[in-house]
Design a protein around this motif. Structure first.
Motif, PDB file in Angstrom:
ATOM      1  N   LEU A   1       9.398  76.206  58.532  1.00  0.00           N
ATOM      2  CA  LEU A   1       8.078  75.174  58.334  1.00  0.00           C
ATOM      3  C   LEU A   1       7.820  74.997  60.148  1.00  0.00           C
ATOM      4  CD1 LEU A   1       6.134  75.507  56.177  1.00  0.00           C
ATOM      5  CD2 LEU A   1       6.758  72.374  55.455  1.00  0.00           C
ATOM      6  N   VAL A   2       8.101  73.987  60.496  1.00  0.00           N
ATOM      7  CA  VAL A   2       7.856  73.407  61.512  1.00  0.00           C
ATOM      8  C   VAL A   2       7.294  74.820  62.352  1.00  0.00           C
ATOM      9  CG1 VAL A   2       9.078  73.129  63.887  1.00  0.00           C
ATOM     10  CG2 VAL A   2       9.640  72.036  61.774  1.00  0.00           C
ATOM     11  N   ASP A   3       7.932  76.181  62.730  1.00  0.00           N
ATOM     12  CA  ASP A   3       7.661  76.820  63.986  1.00  0.00           C
ATOM     13  C   ASP A   3       6.142  76.845  62.897  1.00  0.00           C
ATOM     14  OD1 ASP A   3       9.116  77.450  64.717  1.00  0.00           O
ATOM     15  OD2 ASP A   3      10.368  78.754  63.726  1.00  0.00           O
ATOM     16  N   VAL A   4       5.705  77.267  61.656  1.00  0.00           N
ATOM     17  CA  VAL A   4       4.941  77.793  61.173  1.00  0.00           C
ATOM     18  C   VAL A   4       3.619  76.289  61.123  1.00  0.00           C
ATOM     19  CG1 VAL A   4       3.415  78.502  59.303  1.00  0.00           C
ATOM     20  CG2 VAL A   4       5.289  79.580  59.618  1.00  0.00           C
ATOM     21  N   ALA A   5       4.133  75.171  60.928  1.00  0.00           N
ATOM     22  CA  ALA A   5       2.979  74.664  61.292  1.00  0.00           C
ATOM     23  C   ALA A   5       3.544  73.195  61.863  1.00  0.00           C
ATOM     24  CB  ALA A   5       2.873  73.664  59.324  1.00  0.00           C
TER      25      ALA A   5
ATOM     26  N   ASP B   1      17.591  76.964  52.280  1.00  0.00           N
ATOM     27  CA  ASP B   1      18.348  78.104  51.754  1.00  0.00           C
ATOM     28  C   ASP B   1      18.609  77.558  50.230  1.00  0.00           C
ATOM     29  OD1 ASP B   1      18.455  80.163  53.694  1.00  0.00           O
ATOM     30  OD2 ASP B   1      20.083  79.597  54.921  1.00  0.00           O
ATOM     31  N   VAL B   2      19.179  76.009  49.581  1.00  0.00           N
ATOM     32  CA  VAL B   2      19.133  75.289  49.166  1.00  0.00           C
ATOM     33  C   VAL B   2      18.781  75.701  48.204  1.00  0.00           C
ATOM     34  CG1 VAL B   2      20.047  73.091  47.483  1.00  0.00           C
ATOM     35  CG2 VAL B   2      21.674  74.385  49.815  1.00  0.00           C
ATOM     36  N   GLN B   3      16.927  74.821  48.589  1.00  0.00           N
ATOM     37  CA  GLN B   3      16.204  75.369  47.699  1.00  0.00           C
ATOM     38  C   GLN B   3      15.460  76.493  46.965  1.00  0.00           C
ATOM     39  OE1 GLN B   3      13.308  71.689  49.465  1.00  0.00           O
ATOM     40  NE2 GLN B   3      14.222  70.487  48.807  1.00  0.00           N
ATOM     41  N   ILE B   4      15.343  77.540  47.831  1.00  0.00           N
ATOM     42  CA  ILE B   4      15.297  79.017  47.542  1.00  0.00           C
ATOM     43  C   ILE B   4      16.261  79.364  46.990  1.00  0.00           C
ATOM     44  CG2 ILE B   4      15.759  81.483  48.706  1.00  0.00           C
ATOM     45  CD1 ILE B   4      15.261  80.470  50.697  1.00  0.00           C
TER      46      ILE B   4
ATOM     47  N   GLY C   1      22.894  58.904  55.633  1.00  0.00           N
ATOM     48  CA  GLY C   1      22.930  59.772  56.628  1.00  0.00           C
ATOM     49  C   GLY C   1      21.720  60.998  56.750  1.00  0.00           C
ATOM     50  N   VAL C   2      20.950  60.776  55.588  1.00  0.00           N
ATOM     51  CA  VAL C   2      19.902  62.250  55.642  1.00  0.00           C
ATOM     52  C   VAL C   2      18.803  61.823  56.231  1.00  0.00           C
ATOM     53  CG1 VAL C   2      18.849  63.570  53.611  1.00  0.00           C
ATOM     54  CG2 VAL C   2      20.679  62.361  53.428  1.00  0.00           C
ATOM     55  N   GLU C   3      18.242  62.535  57.155  1.00  0.00           N
ATOM     56  CA  GLU C   3      17.037  62.092  58.039  1.00  0.00           C
ATOM     57  C   GLU C   3      15.782  62.706  56.632  1.00  0.00           C
ATOM     58  OE1 GLU C   3      14.697  63.279  61.699  1.00  0.00           O
ATOM     59  OE2 GLU C   3      16.491  64.790  61.407  1.00  0.00           O
ATOM     60  N   LEU C   4      15.022  61.903  56.750  1.00  0.00           N
ATOM     61  CA  LEU C   4      14.133  61.886  55.269  1.00  0.00           C
ATOM     62  C   LEU C   4      12.824  61.631  55.756  1.00  0.00           C
ATOM     63  CD1 LEU C   4      15.427  60.519  52.881  1.00  0.00           C
ATOM     64  CD2 LEU C   4      15.760  62.484  53.224  1.00  0.00           C
ATOM     65  N   VAL C   5      10.888  62.578  55.877  1.00  0.00           N
ATOM     66  CA  VAL C   5      10.151  62.982  55.957  1.00  0.00           C
ATOM     67  C   VAL C   5       9.426  62.709  54.729  1.00  0.00           C
ATOM     68  CG1 VAL C   5      10.174  63.818  58.098  1.00  0.00           C
ATOM     69  CG2 VAL C   5       9.668  65.031  56.326  1.00  0.00           C
ATOM     70  N   LEU C   6       7.717  62.335  55.154  1.00  0.00           N
ATOM     71  CA  LEU C   6       6.530  62.433  53.963  1.00  0.00           C
ATOM     72  C   LEU C   6       7.147  61.308  52.330  1.00  0.00           C
ATOM     73  CD1 LEU C   6       6.633  66.047  52.909  1.00  0.00           C
ATOM     74  CD2 LEU C   6       5.017  65.105  54.767  1.00  0.00           C
ATOM     75  N   PHE C   7       7.408  59.912  53.121  1.00  0.00           N
ATOM     76  CA  PHE C   7       7.307  58.810  52.536  1.00  0.00           C
ATOM     77  C   PHE C   7       5.942  58.701  52.456  1.00  0.00           C
ATOM     78  CE2 PHE C   7      11.495  58.807  54.938  1.00  0.00           C
ATOM     79  CZ  PHE C   7      12.387  57.687  53.654  1.00  0.00           C
TER      80      PHE C   7
ATOM     81  N   CYS D   1      14.766  70.464  55.942  1.00  0.00           N
ATOM     82  CA  CYS D   1      14.325  72.256  54.942  1.00  0.00           C
ATOM     83  C   CYS D   1      12.868  72.530  55.840  1.00  0.00           C
ATOM     84  CB  CYS D   1      13.462  71.622  53.557  1.00  0.00           C
ATOM     85  SG  CYS D   1      15.692  71.075  52.620  1.00  0.00           S
ATOM     86  N   PHE D   2      12.244  71.436  56.880  1.00  0.00           N
ATOM     87  CA  PHE D   2      11.393  72.221  57.286  1.00  0.00           C
ATOM     88  C   PHE D   2      11.852  72.425  58.688  1.00  0.00           C
ATOM     89  CE2 PHE D   2       9.184  68.547  55.454  1.00  0.00           C
ATOM     90  CZ  PHE D   2       9.461  69.063  53.958  1.00  0.00           C
ATOM     91  N   GLU D   3      13.124  72.077  58.930  1.00  0.00           N
ATOM     92  CA  GLU D   3      13.399  72.934  60.523  1.00  0.00           C
ATOM     93  C   GLU D   3      14.276  73.942  60.456  1.00  0.00           C
ATOM     94  OE1 GLU D   3      15.208  70.082  63.354  1.00  0.00           O
ATOM     95  OE2 GLU D   3      16.155  70.374  62.148  1.00  0.00           O
ATOM     96  N   GLN D   4      15.001  74.290  59.043  1.00  0.00           N
ATOM     97  CA  GLN D   4      15.593  76.015  58.989  1.00  0.00           C
ATOM     98  C   GLN D   4      15.079  76.501  58.846  1.00  0.00           C
ATOM     99  OE1 GLN D   4      18.408  76.313  55.284  1.00  0.00           O
ATOM    100  NE2 GLN D   4      19.968  77.605  56.029  1.00  0.00           N
TER     101      GLN D   4
END
Length: 236
Positions: free
Chosen positions: A111-115, A53-56, A131-137, A168-171
């Motif tokens: 996005l998890v649902d889509v891919a 939502d924030v990035q939208i 405290g932030v879960e980050l991916v795509l390092f 962002c990917f899970e929401q």
């Protein structure tokens, strides 16, 4: 003259459209390449509150504060989630939506649902930072994930890639104006290798046949900027 707003995908920033934006501007068009909160030159703003939502809202605000109308809204990869949400929020400002090898979500999907398999693979290489879960390092074989093989392009990309908040990917995307949003014309530019994993007939039906493919890797705006630009000019 057309107005393009180019939205990047996960782990990237507005920087990834430099080569396409330069060509579109040379052809006389206005181009905006916003960077989403928590990424690229805005990576210092990453927090546990950054989600889909924030990035939208990042992109909605660009359209509203720049007073843009009849926008050709382009989204790459995860950016397909963003542009679908933006088109729902400010439908009256969008003239055309272009999915650039992008997620094409339905209402209520993440996005998890889509891919799912790709996203779970990305999550396996993630970690929690402040405290932030980050991916795509960037160090976790990003070029294999993004499909870039040219050494010069890899050297150009590597310092600019940043990890992405998993939230962002899970929401799940929630649409509020779907019936109107679905009337906006759309086009799809995809990588040839992803065609077998897509419902091409549905894409063609949704876009009046505007489904074009480029034989290159996932980051096609970097590996094939001339071809991407030519196809975006077709939309005009």
């Amino acid at each position: 003259m057309a107005t393009f707003v180019l939205v990047h995908g996960g782990g990237h920033g507005g920087w990834c459209y430099q080569f396409v934006a330069r060509r579109l501007r040379s052809a006389g068009h206005d181009v905006y390449t916003p960077t989403l909160t928590g990424l690229g030159e805005r990576s210092h703003l990453v927090s546990k509150d950054v989600n889909l939502d924030v990035q939208i809202t990042d992109v909605v605000n660009v359209l509203e504060f720049e007073d843009l109308h009849d926008v050709i809204l382009v989204g790459h990869s995860y950016g397909g989630m963003i542009i679908t949400g933006v088109a729902d929020r400010v439908t009256d400002r969008i003239g055309h939506v272009v999915f650039l090898d992008a997620a094409n979500p339905e209402n209520g999907q993440s996005l998890v649902d889509v891919a799912g398999p790709l996203m779970e693979a990305a999550r396996a290489g993630g970690r929690v930072v402040d405290g932030v879960e980050l991916v795509l390092f960037p160090g976790n074989d990003p070029m294999g994930f993004y499909g870039v093989t040219d050494p010069d392009q890899i050297d150009w990309m590597k310092p600019k890639l940043t990890p992405h908040p998993w939230a962002c990917f899970e929401q799940k995307l929630v649409l509020h104006n779907e019936s109107a949003m679905r009337t906006i014309p759309q086009s799809h530019i995809v990588c040839t290798e992803t065609l077998p994993f897509r419902d091409v007939e549905k894409l063609k039906a949704d876009s009046d046949g505007r489904v074009w493919d480029i034989d290159t890797g996932h980051d096609l705006m970097i590996s094939e900027p001339e071809a991407v630009t030519e196809m975006l000019l077709r939309v005009i």
